[in-house]
Structure formats: C-alpha cells, structure tokens
Design an enzyme around this catalytic site. Structure first.
Site, PDB file in Angstrom:
ATOM      1  N   ASP A  34       6.742  42.164  61.143  1.00 54.51           N
ATOM      2  CA  ASP A  34       5.951  43.292  61.636  1.00 54.51           C
ATOM      3  C   ASP A  34       4.978  43.770  60.565  1.00 54.51           C
ATOM      4  O   ASP A  34       5.240  43.619  59.368  1.00 54.51           O
ATOM      5  CB  ASP A  34       6.930  44.422  62.014  1.00 54.51           C
ATOM      6  CG  ASP A  34       6.288  45.443  62.926  1.00 54.51           C
ATOM      7  OD1 ASP A  34       5.169  45.217  63.406  1.00 54.51           O
ATOM      8  OD2 ASP A  34       6.916  46.501  63.145  1.00 54.51           O
ATOM      9  N   GLY A  35       3.853  44.352  60.986  1.00 57.19           N
ATOM     10  CA  GLY A  35       2.946  45.034  60.055  1.00 57.19           C
ATOM     11  C   GLY A  35       1.686  44.276  59.683  1.00 57.19           C
ATOM     12  O   GLY A  35       0.987  44.674  58.749  1.00 57.19           O
ATOM     13  N   GLY A  37      -1.096  43.989  61.518  1.00 55.56           N
ATOM     14  CA  GLY A  37      -2.230  44.837  61.899  1.00 55.56           C
ATOM     15  C   GLY A  37      -2.385  46.016  60.939  1.00 55.56           C
ATOM     16  O   GLY A  37      -3.493  46.348  60.506  1.00 55.56           O
ATOM     17  N   ARG A  38      -1.242  46.636  60.604  1.00 52.85           N
ATOM     18  CA  ARG A  38      -1.291  47.805  59.700  1.00 52.85           C
ATOM     19  C   ARG A  38      -1.750  47.415  58.297  1.00 52.85           C
ATOM     20  O   ARG A  38      -2.500  48.134  57.640  1.00 52.85           O
ATOM     21  CB  ARG A  38       0.091  48.473  59.625  1.00 52.85           C
ATOM     22  CG  ARG A  38       0.201  49.673  60.558  1.00 52.85           C
ATOM     23  CD  ARG A  38       1.589  50.213  60.593  1.00 52.85           C
ATOM     24  NE  ARG A  38       2.433  49.378  61.446  1.00 52.85           N
ATOM     25  CZ  ARG A  38       3.722  49.588  61.643  1.00 52.85           C
ATOM     26  NH1 ARG A  38       4.335  50.577  61.027  1.00 52.85           N
ATOM     27  NH2 ARG A  38       4.404  48.800  62.449  1.00 52.85           N
ATOM     28  N   HIS A  51      -3.112  38.845  60.809  1.00 51.81           N
ATOM     29  CA  HIS A  51      -2.327  37.746  61.401  1.00 51.81           C
ATOM     30  C   HIS A  51      -2.477  36.457  60.589  1.00 51.81           C
ATOM     31  O   HIS A  51      -1.517  35.718  60.379  1.00 51.81           O
ATOM     32  CB  HIS A  51      -2.745  37.511  62.848  1.00 51.81           C
ATOM     33  CG  HIS A  51      -2.467  38.683  63.747  1.00 51.81           C
ATOM     34  ND1 HIS A  51      -1.266  39.363  63.713  1.00 51.81           N
ATOM     35  CD2 HIS A  51      -3.221  39.298  64.695  1.00 51.81           C
ATOM     36  CE1 HIS A  51      -1.303  40.351  64.607  1.00 51.81           C
ATOM     37  NE2 HIS A  51      -2.468  40.339  65.208  1.00 51.81           N
ATOM     38  N   SER A  79       6.088  37.876  71.132  1.00 48.90           N
ATOM     39  CA  SER A  79       7.090  38.340  72.093  1.00 48.90           C
ATOM     40  C   SER A  79       6.519  38.308  73.512  1.00 48.90           C
ATOM     41  O   SER A  79       5.293  38.257  73.697  1.00 48.90           O
ATOM     42  CB  SER A  79       7.531  39.760  71.749  1.00 48.90           C
ATOM     43  OG  SER A  79       6.579  40.689  72.217  1.00 48.90           O
ATOM     44  N   ARG A  85      -1.472  42.986  74.593  1.00 47.04           N
ATOM     45  CA  ARG A  85      -2.496  43.300  73.584  1.00 47.04           C
ATOM     46  C   ARG A  85      -3.890  42.895  74.081  1.00 47.04           C
ATOM     47  O   ARG A  85      -4.002  42.132  75.033  1.00 47.04           O
ATOM     48  CB  ARG A  85      -2.168  42.552  72.292  1.00 47.04           C
ATOM     49  CG  ARG A  85      -0.884  43.061  71.679  1.00 47.04           C
ATOM     50  CD  ARG A  85      -0.726  42.515  70.304  1.00 47.04           C
ATOM     51  NE  ARG A  85       0.496  43.004  69.690  1.00 47.04           N
ATOM     52  CZ  ARG A  85       0.943  42.606  68.517  1.00 47.04           C
ATOM     53  NH1 ARG A  85       0.273  41.704  67.828  1.00 47.04           N
ATOM     54  NH2 ARG A  85       2.049  43.082  68.013  1.00 47.04           N
ATOM     55  N   LEU A 145      15.644  22.486  55.951  1.00 39.58           N
ATOM     56  CA  LEU A 145      15.681  23.768  56.657  1.00 39.58           C
ATOM     57  C   LEU A 145      15.069  23.654  58.056  1.00 39.58           C
ATOM     58  O   LEU A 145      14.057  22.984  58.247  1.00 39.58           O
ATOM     59  CB  LEU A 145      14.910  24.804  55.837  1.00 39.58           C
ATOM     60  CG  LEU A 145      14.758  26.210  56.447  1.00 39.58           C
ATOM     61  CD1 LEU A 145      14.967  27.258  55.374  1.00 39.58           C
ATOM     62  CD2 LEU A 145      13.403  26.405  57.094  1.00 39.58           C
ATOM     63  N   LEU A 209      15.106  46.736  67.180  1.00 36.65           N
ATOM     64  CA  LEU A 209      15.297  45.294  67.404  1.00 36.65           C
ATOM     65  C   LEU A 209      14.208  44.700  68.284  1.00 36.65           C
ATOM     66  O   LEU A 209      13.994  43.481  68.283  1.00 36.65           O
ATOM     67  CB  LEU A 209      16.673  45.033  68.026  1.00 36.65           C
ATOM     68  CG  LEU A 209      17.844  45.485  67.148  1.00 36.65           C
ATOM     69  CD1 LEU A 209      19.162  45.214  67.837  1.00 36.65           C
ATOM     70  CD2 LEU A 209      17.808  44.787  65.784  1.00 36.65           C
ATOM     71  N   GLU A 221      24.050  41.157  59.659  1.00 36.75           N
ATOM     72  CA  GLU A 221      23.663  42.227  58.743  1.00 36.75           C
ATOM     73  C   GLU A 221      22.176  42.495  58.966  1.00 36.75           C
ATOM     74  O   GLU A 221      21.389  41.555  59.125  1.00 36.75           O
ATOM     75  CB  GLU A 221      23.884  41.804  57.281  1.00 36.75           C
ATOM     76  CG  GLU A 221      25.334  41.619  56.897  1.00 36.75           C
ATOM     77  CD  GLU A 221      26.145  42.915  56.959  1.00 36.75           C
ATOM     78  OE1 GLU A 221      25.561  44.010  56.789  1.00 36.75           O
ATOM     79  OE2 GLU A 221      27.364  42.828  57.187  1.00 36.75           O
TER      80      GLU A 221
HETATM   81  C1  V07 Z   1       1.864  33.629  64.356  1.00 35.94           C
HETATM   82  C2  V07 Z   1       1.702  34.569  62.026  1.00 35.94           C
HETATM   83  C3  V07 Z   1       2.968  35.199  61.502  1.00 35.94           C
HETATM   84  C4  V07 Z   1       2.990  36.684  61.662  1.00 35.94           C
HETATM   85  C5  V07 Z   1       3.323  37.144  63.054  1.00 35.94           C
HETATM   86  C6  V07 Z   1       2.321  36.952  64.153  1.00 35.94           C
HETATM   87  C7  V07 Z   1       1.197  35.993  63.928  1.00 35.94           C
HETATM   88  C8  V07 Z   1       3.066  30.665  62.866  1.00 35.94           C
HETATM   89  C9  V07 Z   1       3.081  30.295  64.195  1.00 35.94           C
HETATM   90  C10 V07 Z   1       3.545  29.027  64.765  1.00 35.94           C
HETATM   91  C11 V07 Z   1       4.234  28.987  65.963  1.00 35.94           C
HETATM   92  C12 V07 Z   1       4.696  27.781  66.486  1.00 35.94           C
HETATM   93  C13 V07 Z   1       4.470  26.614  65.797  1.00 35.94           C
HETATM   94  C14 V07 Z   1       3.804  26.627  64.604  1.00 35.94           C
HETATM   95  C15 V07 Z   1       3.337  27.819  64.091  1.00 35.94           C
HETATM   96  C16 V07 Z   1       2.602  31.409  64.887  1.00 35.94           C
HETATM   97  C17 V07 Z   1       1.931  32.778  66.607  1.00 35.94           C
HETATM   98  C18 V07 Z   1       1.666  33.796  65.723  1.00 35.94           C
HETATM   99  C19 V07 Z   1       1.708  32.976  68.070  1.00 35.94           C
HETATM  100  F1  V07 Z   1       4.938  25.443  66.299  1.00 35.94           F
HETATM  101  N1  V07 Z   1       2.623  31.897  62.731  1.00 35.94           N
HETATM  102  N2  V07 Z   1       2.320  32.383  63.956  1.00 35.94           N
HETATM  103  N3  V07 Z   1       2.402  31.597  66.211  1.00 35.94           N
HETATM  104  N4  V07 Z   1       1.592  34.666  63.460  1.00 35.94           N
END
Ligand code: V07
Length: 255
Positions: A34-35, A37-38, A51, A79, A85, A145, A209, A221
C-alpha cells in the site's frame, strides 16, 4: 514541521541493526503493498510514477526475501475492488506485468525465482494475461523462492467460488457434506498447495486486511509499517522478520 519530523522518523539511518536467527525464518510472507499513490503525491508526482516505483520495490523485496531463505512470497498486486479506480490508472496498472517481464524478470530468473499468479485472471486484458503467462512459463522449472502475485484477487470472492464448487459437487453426488474439512477447503482455494502465510506485512500505515487471504491468514503474525511501498527495502523486511521471531520464540522446544 510535522512533515520534517515524519521524514526524520522514516530515515534509514534511524533503523537499528536487527538480529535474525536462521532457524525460524517465516516460510511464507504475504504483503499488502500500500501507499504507491501517497508516495507519489508527497513528491508532487503522478500516481503512476508511484506504481512504477512500487514495481521496483517488488523486485527488491523478492531478492531480500530470497536472501533470507523465505520460500513463498505472496504480493497483493491488484484487488477485485481496484477496477473502480480511474480508467487511465487501471490501464497503467494492467501494463505493469508487461513491464515487469521486460525489466525485472531476468534478474529474478538468475536468482532461480518461480513466478505464480492467483486470482480471476480470465477477466484481465489479453496483454496482461500474455505477460503473466510468459513470466510463469519462463520460470516454471525454477526451484527457488515462489513469487506469487495476487492479481484480480479478492478473499471473499475466492471463498464464494470455493463454496459454489463444493455445492456443485454435492449436488452432482460426488461429495458428501461430511467430507468438507479445512484441508479440503485449503486445497480448493486459489492458494491451494501453498502453506498459509506465517507473516503478513502491510505498508503505508493502514491496519486493515482489505479482503486479502481471509481464510489463509487465520493464524498469521501481522506486521505494519508507516513506510510507503515504494520505499520498502531489505531493512524493513528484516525488521518484520525479527519481530516475527520475537513473537514466535518458544523456550524448551515448545512450538
Ligand atoms: C503491480 C507494482 C507493485 C505495487 C502495487 C501495485 C502496482 C508486479 C506485477 C506483476 C503481476 C503479475 C506478473 C508479473 C508482475 C504487478 C500489477 C500491479 C497489476 F506475472 N507489480 N505489479 N501487477 N504494481
């Protein structure tokens, strides 16, 4: 003045060194990022720059978690509520998996990371799905991982879909109500096969959550930080793990 104090409080050199024991590393860490945008707003930048920097933090956190010996890292990327948005922002977010593939993936492949995705991926634009699928396929034989993105994910929807599936099986006569156990439910959730998160981290000072892994975090935790997600680094993860170890320490072999 308050801004100055907040900046001082979040300075990295304020962070004290933390001791981490190699014997009690959380196997599965889940993060509500989170955060973004802020973080951007505070710097007078557009939200999308937040982002973008959030995506860089994903790679940093993945490498840090891998270095510590975490086995599973689940990241809440998008989500089921995020569709509300502005369209421009959603369009930008849906391009991030494409960028991730182009910019960040090679380094994670070098580290033997395996990418997975959980969520309603059928509803994603085709370019998003193609990038995500390529990331999955290119890393599927990696044994390090597991980086699990929650993408178009909602905890209640996951439970709803699971219950609908169980209901259908009962109606079809292939399942009896007595056979419904926690283990069966676990296996039929989107996270099926992953252990429950041991540690849930949320950034940016919010303590909710927000519909994330509602079933799976029953015993996790919880650790919160005021840091915005684009600022998150290894020191934050180490603080979270050190706190996890303090809370779960047991004497006399009791665990
Ligand atoms: C997104 C970057 C992280 C901060 C939160 C929101 C923005 C990585 C992915 C991603 C997803 C699936 C994948 C490979 C990379 C991603 C979205 C947003 C929608 F197979 N970062 N990230 N997807 N943010």
């Amino acid at each position: 003045m308050i801004k100055r104090i907040q900046e001082w409080l979040s300075r990295k050199d304020r962070q004290v060194p933390v001791e981490i024991s190699p014997d009690n590393i959380p196997r599965h860490v889940a993060i509500i990022m989170d955060g973004n945008g802020r973080w951007a707003k505070r710097r007078g930048l557009p939200r999308i720059v937040g982002h973008q920097n959030g995506m860089k933090a994903v790679k940093r956190a993945t490498i840090a978690a891998n270095d510590l010996g975490v086995e599973f890292l689940t990241m809440y990327a998008f989500s089921t509520e995020n569709w509300k948005r502005p369209k421009d922002e959603v369009d930008f977010l849906m391009r991030l998996p494409v960028e991730f593939l182009a910019i960040e993936l090679d380094e994670l492949i070098e580290k033997n990371v395996q990418v997975r995705v959980m969520g309603d991926t059928e509803a994603l634009p085709s370019h998003t799905r193609r990038a995500m699928e390529e990331a999955i396929v290119r890393t599927e034989s990696n044994t390090g991982l597991i980086l699990n993105f929650a993408l178009n994910y909602g905890g209640r929807k996951e439970i709803e879909d699971c219950m609908r599936g169980l209901g259908k099986d009962i109606q079809a006569g292939v399942l009896s109500p007595e056979e419904i156990t926690s283990e069966l439910i676990d296996s039929r959730l989107l996270s099926g096969g992953l252990p429950d998160p041991d540690l849930l981290i949320r950034t940016s000072g919010e303590m909710r959550l927000s519909n994330f892994m509602l079933w799976q975090i029953a015993y996790s935790e919880l650790w919160f930080t005021d840091a915005y997600w684009p600022e998150f680094d290894k020191a934050h993860l180490m603080q979270a793990v050190a706190e996890y170890q303090r809370r779960t320490r047991r004497y006399g072999g009791l665990k």
